[in-house]
Design an enzyme around this catalytic site. Structure first.
Site, mmCIF file in Angstrom:
data_model
loop_
_atom_site.group_PDB
_atom_site.id
_atom_site.type_symbol
_atom_site.label_atom_id
_atom_site.label_comp_id
_atom_site.label_asym_id
_atom_site.label_seq_id
_atom_site.Cartn_x
_atom_site.Cartn_y
_atom_site.Cartn_z
ATOM 1 N N SER A 100 93.995 58.174 22.895
ATOM 2 C CA SER A 100 94.630 57.584 24.083
ATOM 3 C C SER A 100 94.248 56.122 24.275
ATOM 4 O O SER A 100 94.553 55.289 23.441
ATOM 5 C CB SER A 100 94.294 58.437 25.307
ATOM 6 O OG SER A 100 94.955 57.944 26.438
ATOM 7 N N ASP A 243 99.576 52.700 27.714
ATOM 8 C CA ASP A 243 98.273 52.951 27.089
ATOM 9 C C ASP A 243 98.491 53.306 25.610
ATOM 10 O O ASP A 243 99.623 53.313 25.130
ATOM 11 C CB ASP A 243 97.480 54.029 27.860
ATOM 12 C CG ASP A 243 97.943 55.440 27.560
ATOM 13 O OD1 ASP A 243 99.145 55.619 27.315
ATOM 14 O OD2 ASP A 243 97.105 56.365 27.570
ATOM 15 N N ASP A 245 98.519 55.914 23.583
ATOM 16 C CA ASP A 245 99.395 56.980 23.085
ATOM 17 C C ASP A 245 100.634 57.138 23.968
ATOM 18 O O ASP A 245 101.383 58.109 23.836
ATOM 19 C CB ASP A 245 98.630 58.308 22.957
ATOM 20 C CG ASP A 245 98.177 58.854 24.300
ATOM 21 O OD1 ASP A 245 97.902 58.046 25.210
ATOM 22 O OD2 ASP A 245 98.086 60.087 24.443
ATOM 23 N N ASP A 247 101.383 57.870 27.083
ATOM 24 C CA ASP A 247 101.708 58.880 28.100
ATOM 25 C C ASP A 247 101.592 58.281 29.495
ATOM 26 O O ASP A 247 102.084 58.846 30.459
ATOM 27 C CB ASP A 247 100.865 60.161 27.950
ATOM 28 C CG ASP A 247 99.372 59.920 27.970
ATOM 29 O OD1 ASP A 247 98.942 58.748 27.969
ATOM 30 O OD2 ASP A 247 98.619 60.909 27.985
#
Ligand code: MG
Length: 460
Positions: A100, A243, A245, A247
């Site tokens: 992440s 961010d 990744d 999400d």
């Protein structure tokens, strides 16, 4: 038993605590778990843009294949893209290799169930149990899993999002968006989506690069300085930062003002509950009261949960919620899927702006404002439980307290604010959140509770 999974999968520094032996073991344990209920499980695997992705993906894949699970590699994708693919293409499970927003030396393994939701605690514990006991059900030589690749996940996902929003109205406005993907997995989706929605796009850090050369991948104000400058400079409609990744999405208004996640959560929540004429919404206990205010205005209700997006998504699903999410830019759109989704957030914000025909700053100014303070109080781990009980006892008859909520830690509601104390799972501290209408009131509450807890610590 030692825990492997944290709040968001397993994470660690590459080739130290996050290494290929661990990844192989997780693949074997998880494959063994899946084989208990599905004769020939089919798993999807994808990665974000980190340098160690192939190493970890190959190891997890080998583990799955060795237990007789088939693996479909969907390549470099945002986490919500993988989650959507699993749900739509009816996979039995999915894995995304990502850490992440963590620094580049980190990587992680995050799992999803057959419906694209993040793994529940009991499934994680079952996988951990198999991993630590090494009870791997390796297949016979002629039953080893098949490996294949599929490059259709991104298109499937983008088409899915376009089917959820009013494309014609958005296109008509010709929005100018400054997009900062932070060199993460969002680079594969967000620029394409925005262009399909007729936007003029100014790209910042939109080349995937696992060294994160552009900025730190957590979309905090201090990491989005370039975006904050760029939006007013080129008179764009707004800016968006993702961010690592993709999400989570954080927005910047047309004047270059950073919009905190609870404000964007509230703006979207206000819009959705107005459309659905109420309904249930879900958010963790740490979220600002402004979300509750807008939901109540539209006759909606709110369920507060413990902190953690898998928990929020799970409660949303159980209660048929119309909307939910976290105060960090992680918004969940249940009509699309039960996970945080930056591209859906972006498309929905565009639809709101297209319908309202007013600048983002004006829409945000209509969301109620509160002052929130986040601080910590040092407390030895062994005293935490006792302190919380003493405090709850102490405050029970306190004239100022109107409600006590023990959903996650201890939340004390007063007539003009609240205080939440959550014991940290890793450090000898309480994380303390205080919210009030006025800043000096919030400071006053924080000081009062700090002193009270210190006094109780002497007694505990
Ligand atoms: Mg993330």
């Amino acid at each position: 038993m030692t825990r492997l999974f944290g709040t968001n999968g397993i994470r660690g520094v590459v080739n130290q605590d996050m290494n290929s032996a661990l990844a192989l073991g997780i693949g074997q344990a998880w494959g063994t778990y899946l084989k208990k209920t599905v004769p020939r499980p089919k798993c999807a695997i994808g990665t974000d843009a980190r340098l160690s992705n192939h190493m970890l993906k190959s190891a997890v894949t080998a583990g799955f294949l060795s237990t007789g699970c088939d693996v479909v590699d969907v390549g470099l994708v945002p986490t919500p893209t993988l989650q959507y693919t699993i749900k739509e293409k009816r996979f039995d499970a999915g894995v995304i290799i990502t850490a992440s927003h963590n620094p580049p030396q980190f990587n992680g393994i995050k799992g999803t169930a057959h419906d694209g939701t993040e793994l529940t605690k009991d499934v994680e514990e079952a996988i951990e149990h198999i991993y630590f006991s090494e009870q791997f059900a390796l297949s016979d030589w002629d039953q080893v899993g098949n490996y294949s690749t599929w490059d259709g996940a991104i298109e499937l996902y983008i088409e899915g999002i376009l089917s959820m929003v009013d494309v014609a109205s958005i296109k008509k406005q010709r929005f100018h968006v400054v997009l900062d993907c932070g060199n993460g997995a969002g680079c594969l989706v967000a620029p394409v989506l925005l262009k399909k929605l007729g936007c003029v796009v100014t790209e910042l850090n939109c080349e995937p690069d696992g060294t994160f050369p552009g900025r730190h991948s957590e979309p905090l104000p201090e990491n989005l300085t370039l975006l904050i400058e760029k939006v007013p400079e080129i008179h764009a409609s707004f800016g968006v930062g993702l961010d690592g990744d993709a999400d989570r999405a954080i927005f910047v208004d047309e004047n270059g003002s950073y919009i905190w996640g609870d404000k964007s959560l509230s703006l979207v929540g206000k819009y959705i509950t107005r459309k659905t004429k109420g309904g249930i919404t879900v958010t963790p206990v740490t979220t600002s009261t402004c979300f509750e205010d807008v939901v109540h205005q539209n006759n909606g209700s709110i369920i507060y949960t413990k902190v953690g997006s898998p928990i929020v998504a799970g409660v949303m699903k159980q209660n048929h919620a119309v909307f939910g999410g976290e105060e960090n830019g992680g918004l969940i759109f249940p009509a699309f899927q039960y996970c945080r989704d930056s591209a859906m957030s972006l498309a929905t914000l565009l639809e709101i702006l297209a319908r309202e025909k007013r600048p983002l700053s004006e829409l945000i100014s209509e969301i109620p404002s509160y002052e929130m303070l986040k601080t910590k109080i040092v407390c030895p781990n062994e005293k935490k439980e006792r302190i919380m009980n003493l405090l709850a006892e102490e405050m029970r008859n306190h004239h100022d307290i109107i409600d006590i909520d023990r959903t996650d830690g201890l939340k004390l509601y007063m007539t003009d604010g609240w205080v939440l104390m959550r014991p940290s799972g890793t450090e000898p501290i309480f994380r303390v959140y205080v919210e009030a209408k006025e800043k000096n009131k919030a400071e006053q509450i924080a000081t009062f509770y700090k002193h009270l807890v210190e006094a109780l610590m002497q007694r505990a």
